[in-house]
Design a protein around this motif. Structure first.
Motif, PDB file in Angstrom:
ATOM      1  N   CYS A 101      -6.485  22.933  13.780  1.00 55.22           N
ATOM      2  CA  CYS A 101      -6.266  21.881  14.614  1.00 55.22           C
ATOM      3  C   CYS A 101      -4.784  21.811  14.775  1.00 55.22           C
ATOM      4  N   LEU A 119     -16.373  21.786  18.082  1.00 55.46           N
ATOM      5  CA  LEU A 119     -15.184  22.188  17.151  1.00 55.46           C
ATOM      6  C   LEU A 119     -15.297  23.513  16.673  1.00 55.46           C
ATOM      7  N   CYS A 135     -11.738  15.385  13.419  1.00 54.38           N
ATOM      8  CA  CYS A 135     -12.277  16.709  13.046  1.00 54.38           C
ATOM      9  C   CYS A 135     -12.674  16.315  11.489  1.00 54.38           C
TER      10      CYS A 135
END
Length: 254
Positions: free
Chosen positions: A95, A74, A106
């Motif tokens: 996001c 990520l 996340c």
């Protein structure tokens, strides 16, 4: 507030036979502080989760390497680290609002990485920034540096590569969840003299950094996924068996 090395040094002097009074005179530390360190050497209020695994006398990997591998993907895709006051750094991972499950995953990964630090969700048009501050984000992500990631060299440290090798699918999932997607492509075929529409699933990963693309494709090679470049910044996974592998371990965003 004395750092841990100072505390250890004072207790070492005691172990060598010096009295608390002698250690106090030699170091300038009060006897009350030295007595308290005999009971608890860690600073008061400091919990196990505060400790950075990379800053220990013998550095070690994060406690939850699978979650870290996902978070690393990520970060390399949609994350950044920026310096604040007093040596504190903010990790931010963008996001899209379209994927609430991804946002939750996340935030969970960030919390696992630094359990003693708060994780916030900062709203922005069309997305949320999963954010957490800590002095130790550069320790956990040594890829941090000035400028944009695609404008500087990105290499994994040996300890990071060992984690990715042990948890390759988590790393791939993090990269896909940041800069990738699963779509349905279509084409036409001539069947019995008639043009028929044919649909098939496909994964894409897009990044401007050749180094990050290389980390993605080398990890795909490790797990047996076939891929190809569609242009200088896109990686495509379209073969049926490889898509099936990706579906089993990654799947579409949610």
């Amino acid at each position: 507030m004395y750092d841990l090395e100072t505390r250890k040094h004072a207790l070492t002097l005691l172990d060598q036979g010096l009295s608390q009074n002698s250690v106090s005179k030699q170091t300038g530390i009060s006897r009350a502080a030295i007595r308290s360190w005999l009971k608890q050497i860690e600073p008061l209020g400091r919990k196990r989760g505060d400790r950075c695994p990379r800053c220990l006398d013998v550095p070690r990997p994060p406690d939850s390497p699978g979650a870290y591998s996902y978070l690393l993907g990520l970060y390399l895709g949609d994350g950044c680290i920026s310096a604040g006051r007093r040596g504190v750094y903010a990790l931010r991972i963008a996001c899209a609002d379209a994927w609430p499950g991804l946002i939750d995953s996340c935030a969970e990964a960030v919390q696992i990485a630094r359990p003693a630090n708060k994780v916030c969700r900062v709203r922005s048009p069309g997305c949320q920034y999963v954010t957490s501050t800590s002095k130790h984000w550069p320790c956990l992500f040594p890829q941090h540096g000035p400028g944009k990631k695609h404008e500087r060299r990105i290499r994994l440290a040996d300890w990071q590569q060992e984690i990715v090798d042990a948890y390759p699918w988590e790393f791939i999932r993090g990269l896909i969840h940041s800069d990738g997607c699963r779509i349905t492509n279509w084409t036409t075929r001539l069947v019995g003299g008639v043009q028929r529409r044919y649909e098939y699933p496909r994964y894409f990963f897009t990044n401007l950094s050749a180094d990050i693309l290389g980390l993605f494709t080398s990890t795909l090679d490790q797990v047996g996924v076939e891929w190809k470049h569609t242009n200088g910044r896109n990686i495509s996974v379209a073969r049926r068996a490889s898509v099936a592998l990706m579906d089993a371990h990654v799947g579409p965003k949610y």
